[in-house]
Design a protein around this motif. Sequence first.
Motif, PDB file in Angstrom:
ATOM      1  N   GLY A  33      14.629 -15.623  19.653  1.00 49.86           N
ATOM      2  CA  GLY A  33      14.639 -14.250  19.174  1.00 49.86           C
ATOM      3  C   GLY A  33      13.565 -13.449  19.889  1.00 49.86           C
ATOM      4  O   GLY A  33      12.845 -13.973  20.746  1.00 49.86           O
ATOM      5  N   LEU A  34      13.435 -12.202  19.509  1.00 45.66           N
ATOM      6  CA  LEU A  34      12.468 -11.335  20.181  1.00 45.66           C
ATOM      7  C   LEU A  34      11.053 -11.546  19.633  1.00 45.66           C
ATOM      8  O   LEU A  34      10.137 -11.886  20.367  1.00 45.66           O
ATOM      9  N   ALA A  35      10.887 -11.343  18.324  1.00 46.23           N
ATOM     10  CA  ALA A  35       9.566 -11.432  17.699  1.00 46.23           C
ATOM     11  C   ALA A  35       9.752 -11.574  16.188  1.00 46.23           C
ATOM     12  O   ALA A  35      10.818 -11.263  15.661  1.00 46.23           O
ATOM     13  N   PRO A  36       8.722 -12.035  15.475  1.00 39.61           N
ATOM     14  CA  PRO A  36       8.836 -12.143  14.018  1.00 39.61           C
ATOM     15  C   PRO A  36       9.056 -10.781  13.367  1.00 39.61           C
ATOM     16  O   PRO A  36       8.492  -9.776  13.802  1.00 39.61           O
ATOM     17  N   GLY A  37       9.890 -10.746  12.335  1.00 37.02           N
ATOM     18  CA  GLY A  37      10.076  -9.533  11.546  1.00 37.02           C
ATOM     19  C   GLY A  37       8.960  -9.402  10.523  1.00 37.02           C
ATOM     20  O   GLY A  37       8.419 -10.408  10.057  1.00 37.02           O
ATOM     21  N   MET A  38       8.610  -8.173  10.163  1.00 37.27           N
ATOM     22  CA  MET A  38       7.467  -7.973   9.274  1.00 37.27           C
ATOM     23  C   MET A  38       7.643  -8.661   7.922  1.00 37.27           C
ATOM     24  O   MET A  38       6.757  -9.372   7.469  1.00 37.27           O
ATOM     25  N   LEU A  93       3.958 -10.608  15.044  1.00 36.85           N
ATOM     26  CA  LEU A  93       4.631  -9.350  14.726  1.00 36.85           C
ATOM     27  C   LEU A  93       4.058  -8.209  15.565  1.00 36.85           C
ATOM     28  O   LEU A  93       2.864  -7.944  15.511  1.00 36.85           O
ATOM     29  N   PRO A  94       4.903  -7.546  16.361  1.00 34.27           N
ATOM     30  CA  PRO A  94       4.408  -6.393  17.126  1.00 34.27           C
ATOM     31  C   PRO A  94       4.503  -5.119  16.292  1.00 34.27           C
ATOM     32  O   PRO A  94       5.387  -4.988  15.446  1.00 34.27           O
ATOM     33  N   PRO A  95       3.596  -4.166  16.498  1.00 34.02           N
ATOM     34  CA  PRO A  95       3.709  -2.883  15.794  1.00 34.02           C
ATOM     35  C   PRO A  95       5.070  -2.240  16.066  1.00 34.02           C
ATOM     36  O   PRO A  95       5.567  -2.261  17.183  1.00 34.02           O
TER      37      PRO A  95
END
Length: 196
Positions: A33-38, A93-95
Amino acid sequence: MAFRHELQAKYPDWGNAPVRSFGNLDAGLLIVGLAPGMKGANRTGRPFTGDYAGDLLYSTLLKFGFAQGTYRADPNDGLHLVGCRIANAVRCLPPENKPLPIEFTACRPFLQAELAMMPNLKVILALGKGAHDQILRALTVRPAGSYPFIHSRLHALPTGLHLADSYHCSRYNTNTGRLTTEMFHDVFEKIRHVLK
């Protein structure tokens, strides 16, 4: 980093840390996947756990025999993966859920290490174009333009691996009809065929 510290203060009972991959290293399938979801993996500490994307992903993995047990959006639900592992191109998690190039670059060694430690790996499933691009970079496949992101496309890479593409199983994509359950299942049918 500052964003993560802000969330740690605001939600001290959440994971708010780099999310580790889920599943065994001897798997033949790696889902990226891309990145963790918040409110998903960033909260629970397990990829795709606790948000809508996980509902579709894990129900599909159960249907196709890549998981056993019951998915309850809780890392302690007892669900385990079978011949499958799940990772993210960016581990924190990215902003605004939009990783910056520096975050991809910083996390790429983790994805490269993941790939190197999977001796039975045959298929990598990219959930979205961002993951697709980062997989090609991690594998140093060139020219990357020879392997365009196209939903349900299965690329035979020069490394001997297959790269499968799917639109991300996010609520946005399913609500807009860009990705249906049937379209997602079709990708897994193709993956199953390669893994036979």
